[in-house]
Structures are given as C-alpha cells and as structure tokens.
Design a protein around this motif. Structure first.
Motif, PDB file in Angstrom:
ATOM      1  N   SER A 125      64.482 112.020 116.028  1.00 55.30           N
ATOM      2  CA  SER A 125      65.482 111.085 115.538  1.00 55.30           C
ATOM      3  C   SER A 125      66.570 110.921 116.596  1.00 55.30           C
ATOM      4  O   SER A 125      66.883 111.864 117.321  1.00 55.30           O
ATOM      5  CB  SER A 125      66.099 111.598 114.235  1.00 55.30           C
ATOM      6  OG  SER A 125      65.126 111.757 113.248  1.00 55.30           O
ATOM      7  N   LYS A 127      70.302 110.592 117.877  1.00 53.98           N
ATOM      8  CA  LYS A 127      71.718 110.801 117.608  1.00 53.98           C
ATOM      9  C   LYS A 127      72.479 110.603 118.903  1.00 53.98           C
ATOM     10  O   LYS A 127      71.979 110.961 119.976  1.00 53.98           O
ATOM     11  CB  LYS A 127      71.978 112.231 117.108  1.00 53.98           C
ATOM     12  CG  LYS A 127      71.686 112.474 115.656  1.00 53.98           C
ATOM     13  CD  LYS A 127      72.170 113.873 115.251  1.00 53.98           C
ATOM     14  CE  LYS A 127      71.907 114.163 113.797  1.00 53.98           C
ATOM     15  NZ  LYS A 127      72.392 115.526 113.422  1.00 53.98           N
ATOM     16  N   ARG A 244      65.552 118.471 119.236  1.00 56.82           N
ATOM     17  CA  ARG A 244      64.816 118.669 118.004  1.00 56.82           C
ATOM     18  C   ARG A 244      64.424 117.337 117.367  1.00 56.82           C
ATOM     19  O   ARG A 244      64.972 116.290 117.687  1.00 56.82           O
ATOM     20  CB  ARG A 244      65.679 119.470 117.008  1.00 56.82           C
ATOM     21  CG  ARG A 244      65.951 120.891 117.412  1.00 56.82           C
ATOM     22  CD  ARG A 244      67.157 121.479 116.689  1.00 56.82           C
ATOM     23  NE  ARG A 244      67.188 121.177 115.275  1.00 56.82           N
ATOM     24  CZ  ARG A 244      66.924 122.060 114.302  1.00 56.82           C
ATOM     25  NH1 ARG A 244      66.580 123.299 114.621  1.00 56.82           N
ATOM     26  NH2 ARG A 244      67.022 121.701 113.032  1.00 56.82           N
ATOM     27  N   HIS A 245      63.474 117.413 116.427  1.00 57.24           N
ATOM     28  CA  HIS A 245      63.038 116.203 115.751  1.00 57.24           C
ATOM     29  C   HIS A 245      64.136 115.584 114.895  1.00 57.24           C
ATOM     30  O   HIS A 245      64.099 114.392 114.591  1.00 57.24           O
ATOM     31  CB  HIS A 245      61.814 116.503 114.874  1.00 57.24           C
ATOM     32  CG  HIS A 245      60.599 116.856 115.665  1.00 57.24           C
ATOM     33  ND1 HIS A 245      59.653 117.740 115.227  1.00 57.24           N
ATOM     34  CD2 HIS A 245      60.188 116.457 116.899  1.00 57.24           C
ATOM     35  CE1 HIS A 245      58.704 117.861 116.131  1.00 57.24           C
ATOM     36  NE2 HIS A 245      59.017 117.100 117.160  1.00 57.24           N
ATOM     37  N   ASP A 246      65.126 116.389 114.476  1.00 52.92           N
ATOM     38  CA  ASP A 246      66.222 115.837 113.666  1.00 52.92           C
ATOM     39  C   ASP A 246      67.336 115.241 114.507  1.00 52.92           C
ATOM     40  O   ASP A 246      68.343 114.784 113.981  1.00 52.92           O
ATOM     41  CB  ASP A 246      66.780 116.903 112.719  1.00 52.92           C
ATOM     42  CG  ASP A 246      67.342 118.120 113.454  1.00 52.92           C
ATOM     43  OD1 ASP A 246      67.472 118.076 114.697  1.00 52.92           O
ATOM     44  OD2 ASP A 246      67.662 119.113 112.779  1.00 52.92           O
TER      45      ASP A 246
END
Length: 263
Positions: A125, A127, A244-246
C-alpha cells in the motif's frame, strides 16, 4: 496427533483426508513428539496467481518452531510441498547428516521455481514517506546458520530476504532473492564471506561504515527500495529496513548478543 487445519469450505473431503494423513506421517517418522501442528490453505489474494493454492504450515519440534510456505496447482500439491519442507527441517534438526535440504543440488532445483512465487505477493500500500511508521520485529531465524542453511530457510519460508547471524563469522548478514533469479548474500564490507561459495552472489553493504537508522530511513523515503541492509551505528548490528504491505516500514533486527545461544 492433533492437526489444526484452516481451509476454504470448498476443499474436497477426499483431499482433506489425504492432506491430514500426510501431516500425520510427520510424527510417525519422527523420533520426538510434534506439537502445535497447524496448516492454513487458501487461494492467493492476487488475481494473476489464481487458481494456484497457497499453504502455510508450522509445528514445534525439539522445542523449536518450524514453518514452511508453499504453493501448488491444487490444495493437495501445496500442502504436500509444505509438509515436505517441514520434514526436511525436522531431519536437519535431528541429524544434520540426514538432511538434504541444504544440499547444493537440492537448492539449485528449488531456485528454478522462484520465478513463479512473486505472483502471490500483494502490492505494498502507498503511504507518503512522512506518514510511514517503523515497526520493529525480530528475524525469523535467530540461530547462527551457514549460508546454505539460510538459503534453505529462505526457500522453505518463501521469504524475499532473511537476516541471520552467520555461523562462520558471527556477522549479521542477509540472503535474498535477486531480480536475476539467483540468491544474493549481503555482508559487511571486508567480510571473509566475500568468497563464500558459488551458490550465492556475495555483495558488500552499500555503506562502508555503520550508519544511524535515520540515514537508512532517509534513503528509503527517497528511493523506495524493496529493502535496505545496513549496519546500525547505535549497536553495530546488521539490520534490514523494508517496505511492508501496509505501507509502513518494517525493521528486522537480530536477537540481542547471546540470546541465540540461550534459546
């Protein structure tokens, strides 16, 4: 032996029976009891990987938790491969001479299948860099290992990279999957591991000296590397900062000095 299985409702009953039998055979062939055996089966979240199945399995053997990740054209193939990987790890733990998992030929055969695995990985994702938190975590394998054992762990867990303490030098180093399909070994500059073996491509850290975490983060903020290996100036230990994936950063750290010997 109790086997905890988490699988979709449409898993064929006949497949479920065969899968449970394969995992039950792990304990029958082991000299020590197995605890906390778990298996998760699922279809991947990424559309271009369907209809392949994903299997994640774990157990506790001789007081050590082992884990394996595998994929297959169906649930049975994925689960069987995961069971095979756990079995290799158990054999190595019981008798290193019996375990083919770190054999050069076995590793080379396993590497031939790496090109298929990225399809199962979700995209990170996005950010903004200034909104990304840093989430600390311990390395998946805290025990000192040889290069070939670390590569085997990398394949068994289907990781992008693995930070570990090298049994030969005591250094915190990284094995990882290169874009050309080979395995890289990142190490501190001047390390004896520069001439390790022909299975891995040895590469020194991009930094000639230890750096603070803030410098590593600044580079990640700008360049968005998959991950960044560096020696932390705060404690002299090798660490990995990754996206990370987040959308946040993960900071993989080794265990404190001496903790791996106490485990």
């Amino acid at each position: 032996m109790s086997i905890e299985v988490d699988a979709p409702e449409d898993l064929a009953p006949t497949e479920g029976v065969v899968i449970r039998e394969r995992f039950a055979s792990l304990e029958r062939d082991a000299d020590e009891p197995i605890e906390d055996l778990r298996l998760s089966l699922r279809l991947p979240a990424t559309r271009n990987a369907r209809p392949r199945w994903v299997a994640d399995a774990s157990l506790v053997f001789n007081g050590r938790q082992l884990a394996a990740h595998a994929t297959g054209a169906d649930a049975l193939e994925a689960a069987t491969e995961a069971a095979d990987r756990l079995e290799r790890q158990m054999r190595r733990g019981a008798d290193p001479q019996m375990a083919p998992r770190n054999d050069r030929r076995a590793l080379q055969r396993a590497l031939a299948h790496l090109a298929h695995e990225p399809k199962h990985r979700p995209r990170p994702s996005f950010k903004r860099p200034d909104l990304r938190d840093i989430i600390p975590q311990r390395t998946a394998y805290p025990f000192p290992e040889s290069t070939l054992d670390a590569v085997a762990d990398l394949l068994d867990l289907d990781l992008e990279f693995l930070l570990f303490r090298h049994a030969r030098t005591g250094e915190d180093v990284v094995v990882y999957r290169r874009d050309d399909g080979r395995i890289g070994l990142l190490h501190p500059p001047g390390s004896p591991l520069a001439d390790e073996n022909d299975i891995v491509v040895t590469e020194p850290s991009r930094y000639p000296e230890p750096i603070p975490l803030t410098i590593a983060r600044d580079e990640m903020d700008v360049l968005n590397h998959r991950f960044l290996y560096f020696i932390d100036a705060a404690d002299g230990r090798g660490k990995v900062l990754y996206l990370r994936h987040d959308g946040d950063y993960g900071l993989v750290e080794p265990p404190p000095s001496g903790a791996d010997r106490l485990a």
